[in-house]
Design an enzyme around this catalytic site. Structure first.
Site, PDB file in Angstrom:
ATOM      1  N   LYS A 193     -39.588  -9.354 -34.203  1.00 31.75           N
ATOM      2  CA  LYS A 193     -40.890  -9.977 -33.945  1.00 31.75           C
ATOM      3  C   LYS A 193     -41.004 -10.376 -32.462  1.00 31.75           C
ATOM      4  O   LYS A 193     -40.151 -10.047 -31.665  1.00 31.75           O
ATOM      5  CB  LYS A 193     -41.113 -11.146 -34.901  1.00 31.75           C
ATOM      6  CG  LYS A 193     -40.870 -10.777 -36.385  1.00 31.75           C
ATOM      7  CD  LYS A 193     -42.049 -10.063 -37.036  1.00 31.75           C
ATOM      8  CE  LYS A 193     -41.714  -9.379 -38.363  1.00 31.75           C
ATOM      9  NZ  LYS A 193     -41.628 -10.208 -39.539  1.00 31.75           N
TER      10      LYS A 193
HETATM   11  C1  LIG Z   1     -41.489 -10.227 -41.072  1.00 33.75           C
HETATM   12  C2  LIG Z   1     -42.604 -10.557 -42.009  1.00 33.75           C
HETATM   13  C3  LIG Z   1     -42.495 -11.506 -43.036  1.00 33.75           C
HETATM   14  C4  LIG Z   1     -41.188 -12.149 -43.382  1.00 33.75           C
HETATM   15  O1  LIG Z   1     -40.603 -12.758 -42.314  1.00 33.75           O
HETATM   16  P1  LIG Z   1     -39.106 -13.359 -42.463  1.00 33.75           P
HETATM   17  O2  LIG Z   1     -39.016 -14.279 -41.282  1.00 33.75           O
HETATM   18  O3  LIG Z   1     -38.197 -12.184 -42.352  1.00 33.75           O
HETATM   19  O4  LIG Z   1     -39.019 -14.048 -43.748  1.00 33.75           O
HETATM   20  C5  LIG Z   1     -43.605 -11.814 -43.777  1.00 33.75           C
HETATM   21  N1  LIG Z   1     -44.781 -11.212 -43.560  1.00 33.75           N
HETATM   22  C6  LIG Z   1     -44.920 -10.279 -42.604  1.00 33.75           C
HETATM   23  C7  LIG Z   1     -46.269  -9.648 -42.389  1.00 33.75           C
HETATM   24  C8  LIG Z   1     -43.836  -9.905 -41.818  1.00 33.75           C
HETATM   25  O5  LIG Z   1     -43.958  -8.942 -40.897  1.00 33.75           O
END
Ligand SMILES: *Cc1c(COP(=O)(O)O)cnc(C)c1O
Length: 381
Positions: free
Chosen positions: A188
């Site tokens: 991210k």
């Molecule tokens: C990455 C992601 C999540 C989950 O994030 P985590 O921090 O790995 O729990 C949820 N929704 C979306 C759209 C994502 O891209």
């Protein structure tokens, strides 16, 4: 190898984590509140609650809004499975709203039509969870207006979108939502290894989420059934979890947040460069919503469905680790076991059949980007 996404860790990031290891607190110390303050500063939200993942943040956001048995959560089929899973974890039913094929986001017109039909049936959702796909904000003003008209609460899944903006609002300001959730997974925009956070302007929701991330326990005498027995005393006043973020993670987050604007600017510069370099190729580039700054978590191209696998395989064969976001959630076996079937959300499915996420991250060099483009050219020739 060129991955589709990766973290950008500086010497200062490393030092921040090492410093915590020599400090008094590995968890429940000063770094988590500092990280939360940096999230408030970046988004303009009044409160931030940091936890161990975005999935956890989505879960306690739903719990804080009272989502439970007999309630409905609606989200986008074009998301990671976590967005839908948290509805079931709360005991609620889950349904989906199809996407706008240009932005890949939940379509406000489709939402309005579905709400109209649901009102007639007496089955309005309690919570709607739009997902800011690729880092580009959904039309939050439109969704917020529908929330007022139909009486539902809004949780933004902004896992892709920290540092983005819609109009004057940073994503996470929560002008048109109750709660906004970010992910800090390494692919991210900013990372804490694993980690997530929820922002809100409602102090009651913030306090509730703080309690839910730590077992449902309070040290606030005003919330206790009687005066505290002593300074050691706490009461568990509801059912919660251990979703706490560590000090190591929060220190990394604080250090990363100082570079948020640089990360987003670099991703946008690379996205603009892709737009120019790919303009002659037989593919569709991502749609841009006007008056919106995408955080550009992902750069998704669309190719003919009968070429998608070959193009993907060609990229992978050349060491370019492309990916696909997302397999429509309602087509997953688990969700097919809960009443959904292929064909239910045709625009998300059509998008999926064409989509490829090509490499985009702050540390991607122009030379590597050029080789992605050259390989794509071969693959599409
Ligand atoms: C990455 C992601 C999540 C989950 O994030 P985590 O921090 O790995 O729990 C949820 N929704 C979306 C759209 C994502 O891209």
């Amino acid at each position: 190898m060129i991955p589709y996404g990766r973290q950008d860790i500086s010497e200062a990031d490393v030092q921040a984590v090492v410093d915590v290891l020599g400090s008094d607190f590995l968890t429940q110390g000063p770094q988590v509140p500092l990280f939360e303050a940096s999230l408030c500063a970046a988004t303009g939200a009044g409160h931030a609650v940091a936890v161990n993942s975005a999935t956890s943040a989505l879960h306690i956001a739903c719990l804080a809004l009272g989502l439970g048995a007999g309630d409905l959560l609606w989200t986008s089929p074009n998301t990671f499975v976590a967005s839908a899973n948290v509805g079931h974890l709360c005991g609620a039913k889950v349904d989906f709203v199809d996407i706008d094929p240009e932005t890949f986001n939940m379509c406000p017109k489709a939402l309005e039509a579905k709400l109209e039909a649901a009102r007639d049936l007496g089955q309005l959702p309690k919570v709607v969870m739009p997902v800011h796909m690729c880092g580009q904000s959904c039309d939050m003003a439109a969704i917020g207006a529908l929330a007022k008209r139909y009486g539902f609460r809004v949780i933004e899944d902004a896992s892709h979108a920290i540092g983005g903006r819609q109009g004057a609002n940073p994503v996470g300001a929560c002008e048109h939502s109750d709660i906004c959730v970010f992910s800090f997974h390494p692919v991210k925009i900013v990372t804490t290894a694993e980690g997530g956070a929820a922002t809100t302007n409602d102090p009651g929701l913030a306090a509730r989420m703080e309690r839910l991330r730590s077992h449902g326990v309070t040290r606030d005498p005003a919330l206790m059934t009687h005066a505290p027995d002593g300074d050691w005393y706490y009461q568990q006043i509801e059912l919660g979890l251990n979703y706490r973020m560590t000090e190591l993670q929060a220190a990394l987050g604080v250090a990363q947040m100082t570079r948020l604007a640089d990360f987003v600017a670099r991703r946008n510069a690379l996205a603009d460069r892709y737009d120019a370099l790919l303009s002659d190729l037989p593919l569709q580039r991502p749609g841009r919503q006007k008056d919106t700054l995408s955080a550009f978590h992902l750069y998704v191209i669309r190719v003919a469905p009968d070429r998608r696998k070959a193009v993907f395989d060609h990229l992978r064969g050349a060491g370019i680790l492309a990916n696909v976001h997302y397999i429509p959630v309602h087509t997953q076996p688990y969700w097919q076991g809960h009443g959904f079937a292929p064909g239910d959300f045709p625009l998300a499915e059509a998008y999926y059949s064409r989509a490829i996420s090509i490499p985009l991250y702050a540390g991607l060099s122009e030379a590597d980007q050029d080789s992605v483009v050259a390989t794509l050219k071969q693959a599409l020739a």
